[in-house]
Every structure is written in C-alpha cells, then in structure tokens.
Write an enzyme that holds these catalytic residues in place. Sequence first.
Site, mmCIF file in Angstrom:
data_model
loop_
_atom_site.group_PDB
_atom_site.id
_atom_site.type_symbol
_atom_site.label_atom_id
_atom_site.label_comp_id
_atom_site.label_asym_id
_atom_site.label_seq_id
_atom_site.Cartn_x
_atom_site.Cartn_y
_atom_site.Cartn_z
ATOM 1 N N SER A 73 0.840 -1.205 0.000
ATOM 2 C CA SER A 73 0.000 0.000 0.000
ATOM 3 C C SER A 73 0.870 1.249 0.000
ATOM 4 O O SER A 73 0.597 2.211 -0.728
ATOM 5 C CB SER A 73 -0.913 0.016 1.228
ATOM 6 O OG SER A 73 -1.739 -1.119 1.233
ATOM 7 N N SER A 200 5.143 -6.575 -2.176
ATOM 8 C CA SER A 200 4.958 -6.710 -0.737
ATOM 9 C C SER A 200 5.430 -8.076 -0.259
ATOM 10 O O SER A 200 5.190 -9.086 -0.924
ATOM 11 C CB SER A 200 3.475 -6.529 -0.411
ATOM 12 O OG SER A 200 3.251 -6.738 0.957
ATOM 13 N N CYS A 326 -10.152 -6.702 2.133
ATOM 14 C CA CYS A 326 -10.328 -5.298 2.516
ATOM 15 C C CYS A 326 -11.775 -4.859 2.344
ATOM 16 O O CYS A 326 -12.236 -3.949 3.023
ATOM 17 C CB CYS A 326 -9.440 -4.402 1.668
ATOM 18 S SG CYS A 326 -7.918 -5.182 1.152
#
Length: 395
Positions: A73, A200, A326
């Site tokens: 993010s 990530s 999410c």
Amino acid sequence: MDKIIYLDNAATTKTAPEVVEAMIPYFTEFYGNPSSIYSFSAENKEVIACQREKIANAIHANAEEIYFTAGGSEADNWAIKATVEAYEKKGKHIITTKIEHHAVLHTCEYLEKKGYEVTYLDVDENGIVKLEELKKAIRKDTILISIMFANNEIGSIQPVQEIGKIAHEQGILFHTDAVQAFGHLPIDVEKCHIDMLSASGHKLNGPKGIGFLYIRKGVKIRSFIHGGAQERKRRAGTENVPGIVGFGKAVELAYTSLEERIAKEIELRDYLIEQIEKRIPYCHLNGDRQKRLPNNVNFSFQFVEGESLLIMLDMKGICASSGSACTSGSLDPSHVLLAIGLPHEIAHGSLRLTLSEETTKEELDYVVSSLEEIVIKLRKMSPLYEDFIRKQEKR
Ligand SMILES: *Cc1c(COP(=O)(O)O)cnc(C)c1O
C-alpha cells in the site's frame, strides 16, 4: 478434519520457517542501527545491501533502483502521489483501471479532489485491459499510467509488456502494482518497460509490513517520508532490518523454484476449477482461464450469498474469501466483479480460493465436497432458486 485448510493466499501467506529463522538474529544479535558508524552496525548495512541486490536481480533491475517501504500500500501511494507532484508541470492526467487494488484506486480518488484528472479504464469480461481503449485515453497532459500486473480477486494477468510499450512510445511513466505477481510470476522490468513497480513481502511467504518500490533510474520522484538519509534520502526512517532480511529470504525461496511451483499450482488450480464445474451447477468462473495467476480460483454461484458461503466453509475449517479481504465488512459487491460485468446478485455469490505450494489434492477434494453440500443447502433456502427450478420444470 481438524486442521484448517488455508485457501486465502491472496490475502496473506504463511511466513516460511526459513524466513523466520533468517530474521531472528536481526532481533536478538544484530540489533544495531544500520546508520551508526561503529563496526557492530556494519553487518546490518551489509545485509540490507545484499537483500537489495537479490530483489533487484529477481526483476532484472539494479540494486539502487529498489526502495524498501512498509508494504504494498505504501509503495502504491508513493509511486502515484510523488510522481504526479514531480511531473505536474507537464500535466495532471492519470490513467488507471476500474479493477485496481484500493491502495491505487483510493489514492487516485484522493488526487481527483486535489485537482488531478483520472481516467478509470474498463476491462473486458475476463478482467483484461483493452489496449485500444488505453491508447484512446492517452492525452497530451497524461503523466502516469498505473495498471496492475495481476488482479488480486480474479487473478487476471494484464498485457504488461504491451502497456509498457505504449506508455514509453508516448513518453508517459508506467507504474504497475505487482503485489500479486511478484514471487509468483517471472517479472522483467526492462522487457516490460516498467518505470515503477510495487511489491509486498507477505504475499510471497515473507513477513508483513515490508515491501518495496522499484523506481527506474532517471524517474523524477519526490521523497515520500522526510527525515533521515535512508533509502537514498527518498524514504526516511530506520530500516526494518529483520523485515528486509526476511523479505530477501522469501524472494530467494520464491525465485529459485519458480518454474516448478508455477507448474504445480496450475495443475492444482485447474483440477479445482474442473471439479467445481463438474459437480456444482449454475456456477461461473470469473477471470481469464489462461491469463490467470497460477494459484487463483474465483467462482460465482447463482442463488447463493457469498457471506453465507464463507461462514459455512469456516465451520468446516476452510479459509476462503469473497471479494477481497479489505472489502469484507461492507455489503457492496466487489468493484472488480462489477467491472467485468457481473450483475449485483451474481457478484454477491462469489468465492475466491487462492492456493499455496503446500495445498494438496486431498484438501481440494474435501473443499469441493464441502462446497457442493453447502451450495445445495443454501439454494434450498433461496426463494429465487425455487422459482427458477419451477420455471425450468414447466418448460
Ligand atoms: C495485498 C495487496 C496490496 C497491499 O499490500 P500490503 O503490503 O498489504 O499493503 C496492494 N495491491 C495488491 C494487488 C494486493 O494484493
């Protein structure tokens, strides 16, 4: 079965034991600050350089083009916010897609409020960007194209090389969110003309809270966090040494056996797809059959609520997801499923199963039988299904 069956590897993965083992000394023994002068800290500075090199090699970049961040993010936010600021003299137009992760979408929405203009491209029914539409969307004042490498919900892999070529021919920066692809697919930033790439650690059996942004040499980009001189003065803050070491180990593990893992996962993935299609009527595979992440399966089941499906799978020890982690907690269907043209009621009955290297055929057989049983049970409670069957019988 009393152990859990974890099929939510797109949300996060298990930290590999080798990764944990590699990290421990950097908590217990080598805790020095890499910026310090004394020799006790030299080991830490060196180990960071070594991981940076390893990660750069994995995507055919140079070590000095890798900037560590606190995850995907942050890398997405940085790539988009800091380049548009640096290039705003040229223009204020950004092109992205309707199926991006929220880290990209919400950043773009924020920038719209700040006076930037954003084009959100449609995708085809398989979730693939249409190159002709991309070309048409390009304007004189376009400064950035941000299109993901592979989608986290339906697994569709974008024509990244063609997109990069178009961007470069027009002199526009190209950023790709490769969080789902890194460690799962071969990536070559040179061949694909990628200027910035986000990744990530926790999506490839590395630790959470560590990621990187690749920034091609020569790209103007503002510092994201002001402070010390870490990360070539572009991202201040004492380095997450254990995280970086764990991330490096995860990358090493992922890329030494990449080909075998891809082959193994594709075999399992296609077996699962075949079994579901064979045994459960009125289902629909979301995403492209071929241009698809090796570990992604996403189905919509008519006359079924995704949330109920998840709860009943959970009672059988199966971890899965509908939409993305999410978005759960909200009742809106996933923006990705709507973008590929699913009607609301069908998007609501969706299930994402994402496999890992450790997934076995036996586990998948158990999942398919459980799923079959649950779908039958849920449909029995659905008035819409009852109606539908009655109409079928009248024909
Ligand atoms: C998980 C994910 C992110 C966010 O990464 P974090 O490290 O959790 O911040 C961004 N983009 C995609 C496509 C993802 O799957």
